[in-house]
Design a protein around this motif. Structure first.
Motif, short mmCIF file in Angstrom:
data_model
loop_
_atom_site.label_atom_id
_atom_site.label_comp_id
_atom_site.label_asym_id
_atom_site.label_seq_id
_atom_site.Cartn_x
_atom_site.Cartn_y
_atom_site.Cartn_z
N LEU A 64 -110.58 -7.63 -31.94
CA LEU A 64 -111.60 -7.26 -31.09
C LEU A 64 -112.98 -7.81 -31.77
CD1 LEU A 64 -110.60 -3.51 -30.25
CD2 LEU A 64 -110.83 -5.27 -28.84
N THR A 65 -114.18 -7.72 -30.91
CA THR A 65 -115.31 -8.00 -31.78
C THR A 65 -115.76 -7.03 -32.75
OG1 THR A 65 -116.05 -9.24 -29.37
CG2 THR A 65 -117.88 -8.39 -31.04
N HIS A 66 -116.28 -7.46 -33.83
CA HIS A 66 -116.32 -6.49 -34.93
C HIS A 66 -117.60 -6.72 -35.81
CE1 HIS A 66 -113.61 -9.87 -36.07
NE2 HIS A 66 -114.65 -10.04 -37.13
N ASP A 67 -118.04 -5.97 -36.47
CA ASP A 67 -119.21 -5.95 -37.48
C ASP A 67 -118.90 -6.27 -38.77
OD1 ASP A 67 -118.04 -3.93 -38.28
OD2 ASP A 67 -119.60 -2.38 -37.76
N GLU A 68 -119.84 -6.37 -39.65
CA GLU A 68 -119.36 -6.67 -41.08
C GLU A 68 -118.34 -6.02 -41.30
OE1 GLU A 68 -123.74 -8.39 -42.48
OE2 GLU A 68 -123.25 -6.22 -43.14
N LEU A 77 -117.13 -5.96 -47.74
CA LEU A 77 -117.29 -5.99 -46.21
C LEU A 77 -116.67 -7.26 -45.75
CD1 LEU A 77 -121.13 -4.96 -45.93
CD2 LEU A 77 -119.33 -3.74 -44.99
N PRO A 78 -115.41 -7.22 -45.16
CA PRO A 78 -114.83 -8.62 -44.77
C PRO A 78 -115.23 -9.42 -44.05
CG PRO A 78 -113.75 -6.50 -43.69
CD PRO A 78 -115.05 -5.85 -44.54
N TYR A 82 -114.84 -3.40 -38.29
CA TYR A 82 -114.80 -2.48 -37.15
C TYR A 82 -114.96 -2.95 -35.76
CZ TYR A 82 -113.23 0.90 -40.49
OH TYR A 82 -112.35 1.60 -41.58
N PRO A 83 -114.37 -2.44 -34.65
CA PRO A 83 -114.69 -2.90 -33.30
C PRO A 83 -116.02 -2.24 -32.79
CG PRO A 83 -112.36 -1.88 -33.28
CD PRO A 83 -113.16 -1.82 -34.61
N VAL A 84 -116.68 -3.30 -32.37
CA VAL A 84 -118.17 -2.81 -31.65
C VAL A 84 -118.28 -3.55 -30.34
CG1 VAL A 84 -120.60 -2.73 -31.94
CG2 VAL A 84 -119.28 -2.52 -33.66
N ILE A 85 -117.72 -2.87 -29.35
CA ILE A 85 -117.78 -3.52 -27.82
C ILE A 85 -119.14 -3.66 -27.24
CG2 ILE A 85 -116.45 -3.76 -25.97
CD1 ILE A 85 -114.74 -4.08 -28.60
N ASN A 86 -120.17 -4.44 -27.63
CA ASN A 86 -121.24 -4.92 -26.93
C ASN A 86 -121.93 -6.11 -27.08
OD1 ASN A 86 -122.86 -4.86 -29.24
ND2 ASN A 86 -123.10 -2.66 -29.30
N ALA A 87 -122.74 -6.72 -26.16
CA ALA A 87 -123.15 -7.83 -26.38
C ALA A 87 -123.85 -8.44 -27.55
CB ALA A 87 -124.28 -8.07 -25.28
N GLU A 88 -124.52 -7.28 -28.18
CA GLU A 88 -125.30 -7.56 -29.44
C GLU A 88 -124.16 -8.30 -30.63
OE1 GLU A 88 -126.01 -4.91 -27.77
OE2 GLU A 88 -127.71 -5.66 -26.83
N CYS A 89 -123.34 -7.37 -30.77
CA CYS A 89 -122.27 -7.53 -31.63
C CYS A 89 -121.57 -8.87 -31.39
CB CYS A 89 -121.20 -6.47 -31.97
SG CYS A 89 -120.33 -6.79 -33.52
N GLN A 90 -121.14 -9.14 -30.13
CA GLN A 90 -120.47 -10.10 -29.74
C GLN A 90 -121.14 -11.40 -29.94
OE1 GLN A 90 -117.42 -11.20 -28.46
NE2 GLN A 90 -117.82 -12.81 -27.11
N HIS A 131 -110.91 -3.18 -42.70
CA HIS A 131 -110.36 -3.23 -41.31
C HIS A 131 -110.68 -4.63 -40.99
CE1 HIS A 131 -109.91 -2.07 -37.15
NE2 HIS A 131 -109.11 -0.91 -37.49
N THR A 132 -109.44 -4.97 -40.14
CA THR A 132 -109.54 -6.56 -39.64
C THR A 132 -108.65 -6.01 -37.99
OG1 THR A 132 -108.98 -8.72 -39.51
CG2 THR A 132 -107.51 -7.22 -40.75
#
Lengths: 388, 207
Positions: A241-245, A215-216, A248-256, A237-238
């Motif tokens: 975009l706002t990304h999780d562990e 998990l990068p 991968y891109p996760v486009i929402n306020a929580e992940c941001q 994956h890198t």
């Protein structure tokens, strides 16, 4: 994170007479940098020239890129491939790099950028000195992020601090900056390069678990995630975009919130380990001169003269300008009468001192638009004024 | 603290003069010395210079304020930098390339046809080394041993011997001049003013 001795191949042990630009190249090579991509620009070109000349003997790659935008991208690629990478620039070149400096911060890629500052804005003063990019280096790219910036006052420190920049960059997976200037960059002075076994070099933390479990962007206890070498079979994956562990891109306020706080926290929560400054004459000081880079060197003359005139002056010289020694300024502000902040800009770090002093002590600037270093008498005058 | 300016036109090796002197002082004479050079368009072909600041302690201000020693290897450089020389300073010129006005104040003047000497050795490219040898002898700012030790790495290795010979040529000529009275030399020079502008006028227009 692994601390090792420097690879002797890159270390030109001995006493040399080098300018700051050359010393940056030597520092990079000693730190283990084996990839340089850049676009020549005055007054930083000599670093690129030196690197290009030396790299065939050390083993590595130098590429003259089409521009500064591409230079940073090449560095990001090389760094993910496991190679320590650096570039050098100045003025407009630094502005061009900004977008991809943000990308490097978001992707958490270790790399080193030296900015041999000249007078700005725009093409400004190509051949003359300035310190006008001190805020740009911290805020230049969009969004919230943190970087590390160091400021050398001599060719010797250009060498030493480039190694330190690489070490910090590898330690925290973050771009680190050498914020020097034309005066130091073009000043020749004695530079002593120690034997390789006396140079401590830090290598990034490498993940060694199962290849499909990497998990990068999963922070370790020290807030810094592990890295792998692209091409070694790890699936990851890198992205910008706002990304999780997983990256991968996760486009929402929580992940941001998670993603951006992590970028900021890994530096802010380790700031006490990163920050370095040098103090002199702080006992009973009424006035404290806060300075960095070439200005801190010229300021010594003013401080000496002020002491001769009976004024109690201390000196706080910033080695790391970012992260900023906020706590130390706060402490000092309670005890002293005033700060004096000379710099070759119209008050960028002065405002930072003022902010940290929180109204406890004024921060008096000695501004200079660039093109030359301060006349020590101007700094002396400000010290005398502050002591009244 | 001593402040030295080497000046001439781009291509004569005046930056190299500063580098060699700075390196000699810093690495072999146990002094602190910084070297800065003029860079940019003005340094290509016209008056160009390098400045060396020498001190027993760390140099805090790496630029010249009032140079004590000026080496001028071209008329342009002389016109541009002579006015900033201290009244008790030392002026060193290439006598074939600089036609000087009467010396100001107590300025000591030393002259050598460095370019001609270099041409006699086979190549005018050695003029800067002839000048450095002369400079070393008459100013005693730096030791000749340190200067010679500083040369490897700063001149092409296959021409090292020729560069040392050029240095020695200038050094010997310098010692000969010193053995005559310095004041005599300065007076002799000042008797042959060649250029029209008065010092005051020239000073006003430049810098």
């Amino acid at each position: 994170m692994k601390k090792v001795k420097a690879d002797p191949k890159g270390v030109l042990t001995g006493a040399h007479y080098l300018d700051g630009d050359f010393a940056i190249a030597e520092g990079g090579l000693a730190a283990g940098c084996r990839f340089f991509a850049g676009y020549p620009i005055t007054p930083s070109t000599e670093t690129a020239e030196r690197f290009a000349e030396r790299i065939p003997y050390v083993g590595g790659v130098f590429i003259q890129m089409e521009d500064e935008i591409a230079s940073i991208l090449a560095l990001i690629g090389a760094s993910w491939a496991g190679v320590k990478s650096m570039t050098v620039t100045s003025g407009p070149g630094f502005s061009l790099m900004m977008e991809n400096i943000g990308l490097a911060c978001m992707m958490e890629v270790p790399l080193v950028i030296a900015n041999v500052q000249r007078g700005g804005p725009s093409t400004g003063l190509p051949t003359l000195t300035g310190q006008g990019d001190m805020m740009q280096v911290k805020w230049g790219s969009h969004g919230d992020y943190e970087i590390i910036a160091l400021s050398p006052d001599s060719p010797q420190e250009c060498f030493d601090l480039t190694i330190k920049a690489f070490n910090l960059s590898e330690m925290y997976r973050v771009p680190a900056f050498i914020m020097t200037d034309e005066c130091v960059g073009h000043m020749h002075e004695k530079v002593v390069i120690p034997p390789a076994e006396e140079i401590e070099v830090v290598n990034r933390k490498m993940y060694e678990g199962p290849k499909d479990k990497y998990l990068p962007y999963k922070p370790d206890k020290d807030h810094v995630p592990f890295m792998v070498k692209a091409g070694d079979g790890y699936r990851f994956h890198t992205t910008g975009l706002t990304h999780d562990e997983r990256g991968y891109p996760v486009i929402n306020a929580e992940c941001q919130d998670w993603c951006v706080r992590h970028l900021v926290d890994k530096i802010r929560k380790n700031a006490h380990k990163i920050i370095e400054y040098k103090e002199d004459g702080m006992d009973g000081a009424e006035i404290v001169v806060v300075s960095y880079g070439i200005t801190s060197r010229v300021a010594v003359k003013a401080i000496q003269d002020a002491r001769k005139a009976g004024i109690k002056v201390g000196s706080l010289r910033l080695i790391t300008v970012w992260p900023f020694p906020e706590e130390r300024i706060k402490e000092l502000a309670k005890k002293i009468k005033a700060f004096v902040v000379p710099e070759i800009n119209l008050g960028q770090i002065r405002r930072e001192v003022e902010r940290c002093a929180f109204g406890q002590a004024p921060a008096i600037g000695v501004p200079h638009c660039g093109g030359w270093v301060h006349n020590p008498d101007d700094i002396l005058r400000a010290i005398k004024e502050a002591a009244k | 603290m001593r402040e030295i300016r080497f000046s001439g036109y781009g291509g004569q090796g005046v930056i190299r003069c500063g580098l060699i002197t700075g390196k000699a002082l810093s690495l072999f004479d146990d002094k602190f010395a910084t070297m800065n050079q003029s860079i940019g368009p003005e340094a290509r072909g016209s008056a160009c210079s390098s400045q060396v600041v020498v001190s027993e302690d760390r140099v805090l201000y790496p630029y010249i304020t009032r140079p004590e020693i000026l080496v001028a290897m071209s008329q342009d450089a002389y016109e541009k930098y002579e006015p900033e020389l201290r009244e008790d300073g030392i002026l060193i010129i290439d006598t074939d390339l600089v036609r000087m006005r009467p010396a100001r104040g107590k300025i000591k003047v030393f002259g050598i046809p460095s370019t001609r000497f270099a041409e006699e050795m086979g190549n005018r490219i050695f003029a800067n080394l002839v000048m450095l040898g002369f400079f070393t002898a008459v100013t005693k700012v730096v030791t000749p041993e340190a200067m010679k030790k500083a040369l490897p790495g700063l001149v092409p290795s296959r021409f090292l011997d020729l560069n040392i010979r050029a240095f020695e040529k200038g050094y010997t000529y310098g010692l000969e001049q010193l053995s005559q009275t310095n004041i005599g030399v300065a007076e002799e020079k000042s008797k042959t003013p060649a250029t029209k502008p008065t010092p005051a006028k020239a000073r006003k227009g430049k810098k």
